[in-house]
Every structure is written in structure tokens, then in C-alpha cells.
Enzyme design. Structure first.
Site, PDB file in Angstrom:
ATOM      1  CG  ASP A  87      44.538  11.052  37.957  1.00  0.00           C
ATOM      2  OD1 ASP A  87      43.314  10.900  38.100  1.00  0.00           O
ATOM      3  OD2 ASP A  87      45.377  10.574  38.738  1.00  0.00           O
ATOM      4  CG  ASP A 142      46.226   9.600  31.533  1.00  0.00           C
ATOM      5  OD1 ASP A 142      46.757   8.866  32.373  1.00  0.00           O
ATOM      6  OD2 ASP A 142      46.095  10.832  31.678  1.00  0.00           O
TER       7      ASP A 142
END
Length: 225
Positions: free
Chosen positions: A19, A17
Site C-alpha cells: 500500500d 511494500d
């Protein structure tokens, strides 16, 4: 937390991932949503509380049900693009060491954001960009659906059981687990439900991810049909 499978001698891949996992964008997200709320005369704190729990279109439906969701989304995208150009971003401690330490072709980014923004943020922080980015435009269903991580594995030519997902959010953890992958959580005081391992910050996880990762680059990235 659950037990992990064995990988004896198989090629392995790491799916990140972005952010909240590799890049600290919390203040940026809060600022963007505050500006968006101001445009519509709404309470910024309340809008942000809703935005943390839902996707943008669902946020608009809750906080501005009388507004055109298409217009709301266009304004949000405009603000996010401007933030990529002018905002201040920081990579989490250990992110650069980790990404530079992984063999090319053995890792990818799986994000609910858009590729051009990810590339802009990586450029601002000096992080290396992988060959594969699966973004919001590449999938029909975002996290917590398994589709984003399943699509990344398919593009890499990897079996789900040979993929390690690194996530910070419960929805991302559920996405990776639903795709049949091993999931480690980072950057949180408590572990998300189902995560195989949890680290309070990315720096703590770096040596473990590098130890898990392949020592030699895979033969090449597969192509999606």
C-alpha cells in the site's frame, strides 16, 4: 541519503511494500477509517490523522479509549474486507511493468496488511502475485521493526545485504534499514531519513530497479525453519 554496497555477481532480491508503494490505496484507507469513525460517533478527519501515524490498536487507544480494542479491530477488519470486495483500486504507474519484469523467485511482498487482502487487491489490479508474501500475521512485530523484512529474506534464502527494499513510508524505510538492507524510497516529495535513494514516483524508479535486479531467476526459495 547513504551509500550503497557492492553486489558483484551475487544473487539479488527485491522486497516490496504494497500500500502506497505498488497500489494506491489512500482513498480506500480514508474511506474505511471514515466509516469506522462514523460507527463510533467520532470525527473522521481526526481519526484518520491519528491512524496515519500509528498502528490500529494504538489508534483505538487514542481516539476511543473507552471502547473494547478487540471489538474496534473486528469492525475495522470487517470494513477492510468489504472494501477489498467492492472498493476501487489502482496500481501505481509502472507497477505492472516492474513486477512482470522481475524473475520469479527474486521478489516478495512485505506488508503490514493481511495476505488475503493483498491477493484481493492484486486480483483487482491485475498485478502478478509472487511466491512469497510476508503479512501482518506472519510476524510478532510489524514495521518499523526489522522482523518483517528479515523474515522475508530468510524465506527467500537471501542474505540481508543482497536485498533491495522498495518503500513509501518512513516506518518501512526504518524496518528495511534495521534489517541490514538497501532501501529505496518512492512516491513522496521528500526522501525518508536513511533511504539510500529516493524517487518521487514509482514510474521513475522502475528502470533503476530492473537494472539492479538479477537477470536470471535464483535457484529456488528457501523455507523458514
Amino acid at each position: 541519503m547513504t551509500s550503497e554496497p557492492e553486489w558483484a555477481g551475487r544473487e539479488r532480491y527485491v522486497l516490496f511494500d504494497v500500500d502506497g508503494t505498488l497500489i494506491d490505496a489512500v482513498s480506500n484507507q480514508r474511506r474505511v477509517w471514515a466509516t469506522w469513525a462514523e460507527r463510533y460517533g467520532l470525527d473522521a478527519d481526526e481519526v484518520y490523522r491519528v491512524a496515519l501515524r500509528t498502528r490500529p490498536v494504538e489508534t483505538f487507544a487514542q481516539v476511543a479509549p473507552d471502547r473494547d480494542p478487540g471489538e474496534c479491530l473486528a469492525v475495522l477488519h470487517e470494513l477492510e474486507d468489504e472494501d477489498v470486495r467492492s472498493g476501487v483500486y489502482a496500481a501505481f504507474d509502472g507497477a505492472s511493468e516492474l513486477l512482470h519484469g522481475l524473475p520469479p523467485g527474486s521478489w516478495a511482498l512485505v506488508t503490514s496488511n493481511y495476505e488475503h487482502r493483498v491477493r484481493g487487491r492484486f486480483l483487482r489490479t491485475g498485478l502478478p502475485v509472487p511466491e512469497l508474501i510476508v503479512d501482518a500475521a506472519a510476524v510478532d512485530e510489524g514495521k518499523p521493526s526489522p522482523e518483517p523484512y528479515a523474515r522475508a529474506a530468510a524465506a527467500l534464502g537471501a542474505e540481508p545485504e543482497d536485498c533491495l527494499v522498495i518503500e513509501d513510508a518512513p516506518s518501512g524505510v526504518r524496518s528495511g534499514l534495521s534489517a541490514g538492507m538497501t532501501v529505496w524510497g518512492v512516491n513522496g516529495a521528500t526522501a525518508a531519513e536513511g533511504a539510500h535513494r529516493h524517487f518521487t514516483d514509482l514510474r521513475e524508479a522502475v528502470p533503476h530497479i530492473l537494472a539492479w535486479a538479477p537477470s536470471n531467476p535464483p535457484a529456488g526459495i528457501g523455507r523458514q525453519a
